[in-house]
Design a protein around this motif. Structure first.
Motif, PDB file in Angstrom:
ATOM      1  N   ALA A 119     -28.250  49.610  61.472  1.00 10.15           N
ATOM      2  CA  ALA A 119     -28.378  51.066  61.330  1.00 10.15           C
ATOM      3  C   ALA A 119     -28.331  51.762  62.688  1.00 10.15           C
ATOM      4  CB  ALA A 119     -29.696  51.398  60.611  1.00 10.15           C
ATOM      5  N   MET A 120     -28.322  50.966  63.771  1.00 18.13           N
ATOM      6  CA  MET A 120     -28.280  51.553  65.117  1.00 18.13           C
ATOM      7  C   MET A 120     -26.840  51.584  65.621  1.00 18.13           C
ATOM      8  SD  MET A 120     -31.517  49.605  66.877  1.00 18.13           S
ATOM      9  CE  MET A 120     -31.464  50.514  68.429  1.00 18.13           C
ATOM     10  N   LYS A 121     -26.624  52.364  66.669  1.00 14.01           N
ATOM     11  CA  LYS A 121     -25.335  52.371  67.365  1.00 14.01           C
ATOM     12  C   LYS A 121     -25.397  51.328  68.473  1.00 14.01           C
ATOM     13  CE  LYS A 121     -23.029  56.354  66.054  1.00 14.01           C
ATOM     14  NZ  LYS A 121     -23.120  55.875  64.660  1.00 14.01           N
ATOM     15  N   ALA A 122     -24.261  50.647  68.698  1.00 12.31           N
ATOM     16  CA  ALA A 122     -24.221  49.618  69.731  1.00 12.31           C
ATOM     17  C   ALA A 122     -24.743  50.155  71.072  1.00 12.31           C
ATOM     18  CB  ALA A 122     -22.779  49.110  69.898  1.00 12.31           C
ATOM     19  N   ASP A 123     -24.317  51.377  71.420  1.00 13.34           N
ATOM     20  CA  ASP A 123     -24.717  51.932  72.725  1.00 13.34           C
ATOM     21  C   ASP A 123     -26.219  52.106  72.846  1.00 13.34           C
ATOM     22  OD1 ASP A 123     -22.139  52.060  73.448  1.00 13.34           O
ATOM     23  OD2 ASP A 123     -21.874  54.229  73.046  1.00 13.34           O
TER      24      ASP A 123
END
Ligand code: ZN
Length: 475
Positions: A467-471
Motif C-alpha cells: 500500500a506504500m509507494k516505493a519512494d
C-alpha cells in the motif's frame, strides 16, 4: 485500481487460505525438513543441493519467476522474483537460509533430527526454526497471495543462502556480482525469533559484529625448571594472563586505544524503550546457571550490555602443564583465543588491527607476542524511524494479535551488514522462531502457533508494504 476494502478482502482471503490448507502445508514442511541440508558436513553436499532444488521447484510451482540455483565457491545461492506489481509499488528482498547446523549429539534427540515430530503443538526437527521453517513460511505466504488473488500486492525478490551456518563465505562476492538480482527498496530477513514464547512478536533492529584473534606469547626456547630459572626467565603464561587482564578496566571498558571512537551511543529514546522491555533477571540467571550477572560496563543496564554495547571475551586459553599432579616448569609459550562483539558503527577491520597493535605494544621485552586475526564481521542497525517499521509492526500485530516489541540482538547475521555496505539496502528483521526453540541444539522446535501467526503476519506485511509507494519506503 485496488480500493482499501478490496485490499482488506484480498488479505483476509489469503489468510483464510493458509488456515484451510494447514494440514497440506505441514505435510510439505515435513518433506522439506527431511532433507538433511547440513552445510558444515561435506558428506551432505548432495543434500544441500537437493534442498535448493526442492525450493526452486516450489517457487516455480507457485508462479514465482526466474528461480535460479547459482553455484558459488561453497553451497548454492537461490534467487527468484515476481515483479508485476508496477513500477511505483515497492520491491522487497526476502532473505532466509536453507542450510542447517549439524545435528550431533544425535542420541540426545527424542526422534532422529531429520524425522520431524509433530507433538504438543510443536514441530521438532533440525531446521524447524533456524531457518528452514521461516523460509517455508515465506513460500506459503507467497503461495496464499498467488492462489487467492492471482498476484502479489508488491514486487518481491527472494535471496536464499546455503552457507549461513558456516559463516556466509560466498555472500559478499555474490552481492557484488549479482546486485541486479537483489535490487530492492528494503530487505526483510527472517532468521531470528519472536520476543517471547507466549505470542509476543519482535522486531529486530540491531545486530552485533565480531572480531576474533589468536594470541601467542613465547619465552624460553623450551620449558624450563621453575626452581632453576624462576625469577630470571619471564613466564609466558603469567605475561599472557596480565596482558589479557589489562584489556578491560575497572569500569568494564575495553582498553584498546580508539576502541569506542565509532560506537554509536544509545539514544534517549532507545534507552527508554530498553527500560520498558519485560525482562526477568532471575529467570535469565536460572537459564544460564550463573550465581549473579557480571558488573560489565559501568553506566549500562544488563539488557543494554547484552545487545547494545561491545564486549571482550577470552574464548580459550592454554599452555604449560595441565596433567595430573604438579610439574614445576616455566612454559615455553602460552596462547589464547579472544574476541570482541562489536556494535554500530565500529569497523571490525580497524578493530582487528588496533587490537593486534595494542597487544604487541604491551608485551614486555622479555617475551615475543604474535597476534593472528581469525575472522570478523560488521555490526548492523536499522534506524527505528525507518519508514518500513510501522507497517511491519501493524502486520505483526494483525498476525499475532499482540503488538511487537523492539529488540537488538547480541548475535550476528552476516548478510545484513553486507547488504547495507554493498547495496545501501536496509534490513527489517522479522523473525518467527521460538526464543527457547533449541537452535543449534538437540530437539530444535518451532510452535505451530508461531508458524500460523507468522505466515498470517507475512501475508499482512505484503499488503501493508504494497500500500506504500516505493519512494516512501527507501530510508
Ligand atoms: Zn539462522
Amino acid at each position: 485500481m485496488t480500493t482499501e476494502t478490496d485490499a482488506v478482502r484480498m488479505t483476509d482471503a489469503a489468510v483464510a487460505h493458509l488456515r484451510e490448507r494447514e494440514a497440506d502445508h505441514l505435510a510439505q514442511f515435513d518433506e522439506f525438513l527431511r532433507i538433511p541440508s547440513v552445510s558444515a558436513d561435506p558428506a551432505r553436499n548432495a543434500d544441500v543441493q537437493r534442498a535448493a532444488e526442492w525450493i526452486v521447484a516450489e517457487l516455480e510451482r507457485l508462479g514465482i519467476e526466474q528461480a535460479t540455483i547459482h553455484p558459488t565457491s561453497a553451497h548454492p545461492i537461490i534467487t527468484a522474483e515476481w515483479l508485476h506489481a508496477g513500477p511505483d509499488a515497492p520491491t522487497v528482498l526476502v532473505y532466509c537460509h536453507y542450510d542447517v547446523q549439524p545435528s550431533d549429539p544425535d542420541d540426545e534427540w527424542v526422534r532422529p533430527p531429520f524425522e520431524p515430530r509433530f507433538e504438543d503443538e510443536r514441530v521438532y526437527a533440525r531446521g524447524a526454526g533456524d531457518d528452514k521453517g521461516q523460509l517455508f513460511m515465506h513460500l506459503k505466504a507467497a503461495e496464499a497471495w498467488m492462489t487467492t488473488a492471482g498476484r502479489l500486492p508488491l514486487n518481491l525478490r527472494f535471496f536464499f543462502e546455503g552457507d549461513e551456518e558456516v559463516g556466509s563465505g560466498p555472500i559478499e562476492t555474490f552481492i557484488d556480482e549479482h546486485a541486479d538480482l537483489l535490487r530492492a527498496d528494503v530487505c526483510v530477513v527472517s532468521d531470528s525469533d519472536t520476543f517471547d514464547d507466549h505470542g509476543t512478536p519482535g522486531i529486530g533492529y540491531g545486530l552485533r559484529g565480531i572480531a576474533y584473534w589468536e594470541v601467542r606469547v613465547s619465552g624460553p626456547a623450551h620449558d624450563v625448571h621453575s626452581g632453576q630459572y624462576g625469577g630470571g626467565v619471564d613466564n609466558p603464561a603469567n605475561v599472557l594472563a596480565r596482558m589479557l587482564a589489562s584489556l578491560t578496566d575497572a569500569d568494564g571498558r575495553v582498553t584498546v586505544p580508539g576502541f569506542y571512537d565509532r560506537v554509536r551511543d544509545l539514544t534517549a529514546e532507545e534507552r527508554a524503550a530498553y527500560a520498558t522491555l519485560p525482562f526477568d533477571e532471575a529467570e535469565w540467571r536460572a537459564e544460564t546457571g550463573v550465581p549473579a550477572a557480571m558488573d560489565g560496563e559501568r553506566g549500562y543496564t544488563l539488557q543494554e550490555r547484552l545487545s547494545a554495547r561491545p564486549t571482550f571475551d577470552i574464548n580459550g586459553i592454554w599452555g604449560g602443564y595441565s596433567g595430573a599432579g604438579a610439574k614445576t616448569i616455566i612454559p615455553a609459550w602460552a596462547a589464547a583465543k579472544i574476541s570482541t562483539r562489536l556494535v554500530p558503527d565500529q569497523d571490525f577491520r580497524e578493530i582487528e588491527q588496533s587490537m593486534k597493535a595494542h597487544l604487541e605494544s604491551i608485551a614486555p621485552p622479555t617475551v615475543t607476542a604474535s597476534v593472528q586475526i581469525i575472522h570478523g564481521g560488521a555490526p548492523a542497525i536499522t534506524p527505528l524511524d525507518h519508514p518500513g517499521i510501522p507497517p511491519v509492526a501493524r502486520a505483526l500485530e494483525a498476525g499475532f494479535g499482540t503488538a511487537p516489541l523492539f529488540q537488538r540482538s547480541g548475535g550476528s547475521v552476516p548478510v545484513v551488514a553486507a547488504l547495507d555496505a554493498q547495496l545501501g539496502l536496509k534490513t527489517l528483521m522479522v523473525g518467527f522462531a521460538n526464543p527457547s526453540g533449541n537452535f543449534h541444539a538437540p530437539n530444535e522446535w518451532m510452535s505451530l502457533r508461531n508458524i500460523r501467526d507468522g505466515m498470517a503476519s507475512i501475508v499482512h506485511l505484503w499488503a501493508e508494504l504494497g500500500a506504500m509507494k516505493a519512494d516512501d519506503l527507501r530510508a
